[in-house]
Design an enzyme around this catalytic site. Structure first.
Site, short mmCIF file in Angstrom:
data_model
loop_
_atom_site.label_atom_id
_atom_site.label_comp_id
_atom_site.label_asym_id
_atom_site.label_seq_id
_atom_site.Cartn_x
_atom_site.Cartn_y
_atom_site.Cartn_z
N GLY A 1 0.77 -1.24 0.00
CA GLY A 1 0.00 0.00 0.00
C GLY A 1 0.79 1.29 0.00
O GLY A 1 0.21 2.37 -0.12
N GLU B 1 4.11 -6.63 1.78
CA GLU B 1 3.72 -7.05 0.42
C GLU B 1 3.68 -5.85 -0.52
O GLU B 1 2.62 -5.51 -1.06
CB GLU B 1 2.32 -7.69 0.47
N PRO B 2 4.78 -5.17 -0.72
CA PRO B 2 4.73 -3.98 -1.56
C PRO B 2 4.70 -4.31 -3.06
O PRO B 2 5.35 -5.26 -3.50
CB PRO B 2 6.05 -3.27 -1.22
N GLY B 3 3.94 -3.55 -3.80
CA GLY B 3 3.93 -3.70 -5.25
C GLY B 3 4.37 -2.39 -5.87
O GLY B 3 5.49 -2.24 -6.35
N ARG C 1 -5.46 2.44 -15.78
CA ARG C 1 -5.64 3.20 -14.53
C ARG C 1 -6.42 4.50 -14.71
O ARG C 1 -7.32 4.78 -13.90
CB ARG C 1 -4.30 3.47 -13.85
N CYS D 1 -13.01 2.64 -28.60
CA CYS D 1 -14.36 3.18 -28.70
C CYS D 1 -15.03 3.28 -27.34
O CYS D 1 -16.01 2.56 -27.06
CB CYS D 1 -15.17 2.30 -29.64
N TYR E 1 0.58 -1.97 -12.03
CA TYR E 1 -0.81 -2.01 -12.50
C TYR E 1 -0.95 -1.37 -13.90
O TYR E 1 -1.97 -0.79 -14.22
CB TYR E 1 -1.74 -1.33 -11.48
N1 LLP Z 1 -1.26 -7.08 -0.62
C1 LLP Z 1 -2.57 -7.21 -0.87
C2 LLP Z 1 -3.36 -8.17 -0.12
C3 LLP Z 1 -3.16 -6.39 -1.87
O1 LLP Z 1 -4.46 -6.51 -2.11
C4 LLP Z 1 -2.37 -5.47 -2.60
C5 LLP Z 1 -2.94 -4.63 -3.64
C6 LLP Z 1 -0.99 -5.40 -2.29
C7 LLP Z 1 -0.48 -6.21 -1.28
C8 LLP Z 1 -0.06 -4.46 -3.01
O2 LLP Z 1 -0.39 -3.14 -2.81
P1 LLP Z 1 0.59 -1.96 -3.32
O3 LLP Z 1 1.86 -2.00 -2.49
O4 LLP Z 1 0.90 -2.17 -4.75
O5 LLP Z 1 -0.20 -0.73 -3.11
N2 LLP Z 1 -5.04 -1.49 -9.49
C9 LLP Z 1 -4.91 -0.47 -8.48
C10 LLP Z 1 -4.29 -0.99 -7.23
C11 LLP Z 1 -4.99 -2.18 -6.65
C12 LLP Z 1 -4.28 -2.76 -5.48
C13 LLP Z 1 -4.83 -4.09 -5.12
N3 LLP Z 1 -4.18 -4.71 -4.02
C14 LLP Z 1 -4.14 0.71 -9.06
O6 LLP Z 1 -3.83 0.67 -10.24
O7 LLP Z 1 -3.90 1.68 -8.36
#
Ligand code: LLP
Length: 405
Positions: free
Chosen positions: A233, A269-271, A308, A339, A368
């Site tokens: 997050g 769990e960073p993305g 996004r 479209c 994403y």
């Molecule tokens: N862990 C869990 C359980 C999650 O559901 C998520 C993201 C993450 C970790 C990773 O979160 P991050 O560090 O990337 O914020 N598609 C959306 C974001 C959806 C996130 C879903 N869950 C966007 O493009 O902003």
């Protein structure tokens, strides 16, 4: 990414040459930025050496996951497909956690077979299902329970996950019930409490609140959790004008405080914070169309390539690939050819003069971006390139029409 002699470059390569060589739209990732992000993340939390599990949903490219793994990161997965991809990239099962509200029997079976670190369950029915399968297989399965802490992440509504109205996790009452259920099961080893309150979080306070809730709940359960998985997050800066920035220092000290009271290992769990600003989407202007008060800059990239903006109203910075000192007197609306009226990236009042066939770069699309892409309008997906200094590697080929038809 910066300008060198008026050309936008990524590492030591200019985007224009990439566009000419590989065509557009093309996703380009910077290896050095990726390395910098991972090292920064580790440095921020080094005092308690967390297990960092890269959230594969943010970017599922096997070659990128492989590079990330080389820095010692594990993986957070939410489907059998993602789990297979993480394993294919060589992530050790002992560093993989599996989240998600709707894991099927097939997925649970597969996760158990692969002996991953944790299955983070999100409901009573799921825990019961895991127990049933584990019993049948005569195995002891390590699980976590995802708590819904009812904490407002103060981010976009569409990417908030930690409030009671959200489908994720279980409330505190069910949590206690499930802890007891696990304690009474011979086939479940409850090792983790997991939470994830949302994405693109720029304020440390929701994290502080969430930690307080977690701390109270752990105290009440009197269970010793080997792991507390705090999810991901952490937000990034999409717009340099918005000064708000997540204070890792404050988040770190809140966790250190928490760890004074609880002897447990932290999982993250960073993305986005790992991969978000490493990626750029280059696109070519197909046409420029007069739209009365504005001009439509019709790109060859569209909402199917980068969802996004259409999905969340997200704004990604757009930069010209070749800089000039001219300023257009028109408002520019950058759109794709799909479209749908939502197939629109951004509207800008001030931009340099553009002409047809020019290239532009859409920034911070590493997370994403490609992972949310689709074949809508039967458009093949873009090529993906990893740039390291002067080295260019195709990490995924552009889809061909023949792959689709
Ligand atoms: N862990 C869990 C359980 C999650 O559901 C998520 C993201 C993450 C970790 C990773 O979160 P991050 O560090 O990337 O914020 N598609 C959306 C974001 C959806 C996130 C879903 N869950 C966007 O493009 O902003």
């Amino acid at each position: 990414m910066k300008y060198y002699k008026k050309k936008l470059i990524i590492e030591k390569i200019n985007f224009q040459s990439l566009a000419h060589k590989f065509g557009t739209p093309a996703y380009c990732y910077s290896y050095s930025k990726l390395k910098e992000n991972i090292n920064k993340f580790k440095e921020n939390f080094k005092s308690f050496s967390p297990l960092i599990c890269f959230s594969v949903k943010s970017n599922t490219n096997v070659n990128l996951i492989r590079e990330i793994k080389k820095f010692g990161l594990g993986a957070d997965v939410v489907s059998k497909g993602e789990l297979m991809m993480a394993l294919k990239a060589g992530v050790p099962p002992s560093k993989i956690v599996f989240s998600g509200v709707g894991k099927t029997i097939e997925e649970i079976n597969f996760a158990i077979e692969k002996k991953i670190l944790l299955i983070n369950a999100e409901s009573k029915s799921e825990i019961q299902e895991i127990n049933k399968i584990a019993k049948r297989k005569k195995k002891i399965v390590k699980v976590g329970i995802r708590l819904n802490p009812n904490t407002d992440a103060k981010t976009l509504k569409q990417i908030s996950t930690g409030k009671s109205e959200n489908k994720f996790g279980v409330n505190s009452k069910t949590f206690y019930e499930l802890v007891n259920y696990c304690k009474n099961s011979k086939n479940i080893n409850l090792q983790c409490l997991s939470v994830h309150i949302g994405s693109q979080i720029l304020d440390h306070k929701p994290y502080e609140k969430m930690l307080k809730v977690v701390s109270n709940i752990i105290n009440k359960t009197k269970h010793s959790f080997e792991f507390v998985d705090l999810g991901g997050g952490m937000g990034i800066s999409y717009n340099k004008k918005i000064k708000k920035k997540l204070s890792y220092k404050k988040y770190n000290s809140a966790i250190k405080n928490f760890l004074r009271k609880h002897d447990t290992k932290i999982i993250f769990e960073p993305g986005r914070s790992i991969i978000g600003d490493t990626g750029t989407l280059i696109s070519k202007i197909i046409y420029i169309k007069d739209g009365g008060s504005k001009k439509f800059i019709i790109l060859d990239a569209a909402m199917n390539d980068l969802m996004r903006p259409a999905l969340y109203g997200a704004i990604h910075k757009i930069l010209p690939v070749n800089k000039s000192n001219s300023v257009s007197r028109y408002i520019y609306e950058f759109v794709g050819p799909i479209c749908e009226s939502t197939d629109k990236f951004v509207t800008l009042k001030k931009f340099q003069k553009l002409k047809e066939s020019d290239f532009v770069a859409i920034c911070d699309v590493g997370a994403y971006g490609m992972s949310l892409s689709s074949n809508y309008n039967l458009r093949p997906k873009p090529v993906e390139l990893l740039i390291k200094g002067t080295n260019i590697r195709v990490i995924k080929d552009r889809q061909k029409h023949s792959d689709l038809i």
